[in-house]
Design a protein around this motif. Structure first.
Motif, short mmCIF file in Angstrom:
data_model
loop_
_atom_site.label_atom_id
_atom_site.label_comp_id
_atom_site.label_asym_id
_atom_site.label_seq_id
_atom_site.Cartn_x
_atom_site.Cartn_y
_atom_site.Cartn_z
N ILE A 81 0.76 -1.32 0.10
CA ILE A 81 -0.05 -0.04 0.07
C ILE A 81 0.97 1.18 0.06
O ILE A 81 1.61 1.45 0.87
CB ILE A 81 -1.01 -0.09 1.06
N VAL A 82 0.56 1.95 -0.97
CA VAL A 82 1.42 3.34 -0.98
C VAL A 82 0.51 4.53 -0.86
O VAL A 82 -0.63 4.73 -1.62
CB VAL A 82 2.16 3.46 -2.49
N VAL A 83 0.92 5.34 0.21
CA VAL A 83 0.29 6.48 0.59
C VAL A 83 1.23 7.82 0.54
O VAL A 83 2.35 7.67 0.84
CB VAL A 83 -0.53 6.54 1.91
N GLU A 84 0.69 8.91 -0.18
CA GLU A 84 1.26 10.26 -0.14
C GLU A 84 0.32 11.09 0.24
O GLU A 84 -0.92 11.19 -0.34
CB GLU A 84 1.75 10.57 -1.44
N ARG A 85 0.68 12.15 1.28
CA ARG A 85 -0.24 12.95 1.91
C ARG A 85 0.47 14.50 1.92
O ARG A 85 1.76 14.38 2.31
CB ARG A 85 -0.72 12.65 3.42
N LEU A 86 -0.22 15.44 1.90
CA LEU A 86 0.48 16.78 1.93
C LEU A 86 -0.31 17.16 3.48
O LEU A 86 -1.57 17.23 3.29
CB LEU A 86 -0.04 17.82 1.12
N LEU A 98 13.81 19.06 6.14
CA LEU A 98 14.32 18.00 6.95
C LEU A 98 13.75 16.78 6.26
O LEU A 98 12.28 16.83 6.05
CB LEU A 98 13.88 18.32 8.28
N THR A 99 14.36 15.57 6.23
CA THR A 99 13.60 14.57 5.73
C THR A 99 13.86 13.66 6.95
O THR A 99 14.73 13.25 7.78
CB THR A 99 14.41 14.03 4.63
N ILE A 100 12.97 12.84 7.20
CA ILE A 100 12.75 11.81 8.07
C ILE A 100 12.48 10.48 7.39
O ILE A 100 11.30 10.30 6.82
CB ILE A 100 11.82 12.10 9.35
N GLY A 104 8.03 5.06 6.24
CA GLY A 104 7.65 6.32 5.94
C GLY A 104 8.79 7.09 5.39
O GLY A 104 9.84 7.24 5.96
N ALA A 105 8.76 8.11 4.34
CA ALA A 105 9.89 8.76 3.88
C ALA A 105 9.20 10.16 3.59
O ALA A 105 8.28 10.39 2.90
CB ALA A 105 10.32 8.41 2.23
N HIS A 106 9.52 11.01 4.53
CA HIS A 106 8.58 12.45 4.79
C HIS A 106 9.63 13.43 4.66
O HIS A 106 11.01 13.20 4.87
CB HIS A 106 8.11 12.40 6.03
N CYS A 107 9.15 14.85 4.28
CA CYS A 107 10.09 15.91 4.16
C CYS A 107 9.29 17.06 4.86
O CYS A 107 8.18 17.12 4.55
CB CYS A 107 10.56 16.24 2.83
N TYR A 108 9.84 18.08 5.70
CA TYR A 108 8.99 18.98 6.46
C TYR A 108 10.03 20.24 6.08
O TYR A 108 11.33 20.12 5.88
CB TYR A 108 9.36 18.85 8.02
N ALA A 110 4.29 19.58 5.72
CA ALA A 110 4.90 18.35 5.20
C ALA A 110 4.33 17.71 4.20
O ALA A 110 3.22 17.60 4.18
CB ALA A 110 5.10 17.50 6.72
N LEU A 111 5.22 16.98 3.47
CA LEU A 111 4.88 16.18 2.36
C LEU A 111 5.25 14.64 2.70
O LEU A 111 6.53 14.47 3.00
CB LEU A 111 5.42 16.22 1.08
N MET A 112 4.24 13.57 3.02
CA MET A 112 4.65 12.53 3.62
C MET A 112 4.41 11.30 2.71
O MET A 112 3.11 11.27 2.21
CB MET A 112 3.77 12.50 4.97
N ARG A 113 5.29 10.45 2.50
CA ARG A 113 4.83 9.06 1.73
C ARG A 113 5.17 7.93 2.45
O ARG A 113 6.44 7.79 3.11
CB ARG A 113 5.88 9.08 0.58
N ASN A 114 4.32 6.97 2.70
CA ASN A 114 4.33 5.80 3.49
C ASN A 114 4.02 4.56 2.43
O ASN A 114 3.23 4.41 1.79
CB ASN A 114 3.27 5.85 4.57
N TYR A 115 4.56 3.59 3.17
CA TYR A 115 4.37 2.18 2.46
C TYR A 115 3.97 1.35 3.50
O TYR A 115 4.46 1.23 4.79
CB TYR A 115 5.72 1.48 1.98
#
Length: 255
Positions: A143-148, A220-222, A237-241, A157-162
């Protein structure tokens, strides 16, 4: 460029009281009181301060003293100098404690009015990083999720989760209303620990466009892998803030 939610009307700074008998430096007293006014909302995002000469006259301090106070807050990301506008108040920064919580929950608990735009939701192949984190072969369908995520109406933040495809109860509509960890816990997933890496880099073109900032703005990337109580990876999760609006706080204990 003015971030979403900012205004640019000029406001004076009132209510700053300087104690000239205090051992605390004058610039620090000014910076501390301006910081309190910004974080409390008394000086809202987008407001312009009077120029340094006018402010120094109002407070009866030297211009170098006033400039040092302003520079202190610029370094903290609370103020920004904009060509043609002067010194502008930035949106309130998010100071997030280092804990196994979601950004949504942290914003909501501090009254920051989080909103979420789901940009992508569906099944897709795990890239190398996601596959390694989740312990599956590269290309496995996940499952791939991307949210603003916005805070107080401004992009944060721009957040991408698997997620493993076996997880049910996570859908586009619920992700627009709730935090991911909140949804996982509702399914009975016991979040136990996470491994994460924090770094900084310039924003890529797409990231800058979605976050409403110039390209190469520092983000910042987390990268975080979360495990349940059985030790299974349940989320990567691969997120950037926006670095100017976000920081991570931690408490260090001597060993």
């Amino acid at each position: 460029m003015v971030l979403a939610g900012e205004r640019t009307e000029k406001v004076p700074v009132d209510g700053i009281v300087i104690d000239r008998d205090s051992p605390m430096p004058l610039y620090f007293q000014i910076a501390q009181q301006l910081e309190q006014a910004i974080t409390s909302g008394a000086l809202p995002a987008g407001c312009r301060l009077d120029n340094e000469i006018e402010l120094a006259d109002q407070l009866a301090v030297s211009r170098p003293t006033l400039r040092k106070a302003i520079e202190t807050l610029v370094r903290q990301g609370l103020l920004v100098r904009r060509r043609g506008l002067g010194t502008v108040v930035m949106a309130r920064p998010v100071r997030r404690p280092l804990a196994l919580t979601s950004l949504f929950d942290d914003l909501a608990s501090t009254g920051r009015a989080p909103t979420t735009e789901v940009l992508e939701f569906g099944l897709g192949p795990a890239d190398q990083d996601a596959a390694t984190a989740l312990g599956v072969p590269e290309g496995t369908e996940v499952i791939v999720v991307e949210r603003l995520r916005r805070s107080d109406g401004a992009p944060l933040a721009l957040m991408r989760n698997y997620l493993p495809p076996a997880l049910v109860g996570v859908d586009r509509e619920s992700l627009g209303e709730y935090g991911l960890y909140q949804l996982l816990r509702r399914q009975g997933v016991s979040l136990h620990l996470a491994n994460q890496q924090v770094s900084a880099r310039p924003a890529l073109a797409r990231e800058a466009r979605l976050l409403g900032v110039p390209r190469n703005t520092t983000v910042l990337t987390i990268h975080r892998t979360t495990y349940d109580s059985a030790g299974r990876a349940v989320e990567y999760g691969a997120h950037c803030y926006l670095a100017a609006r976000y920081s991570v706080e931690m408490t260090l204990v001597a060993r």
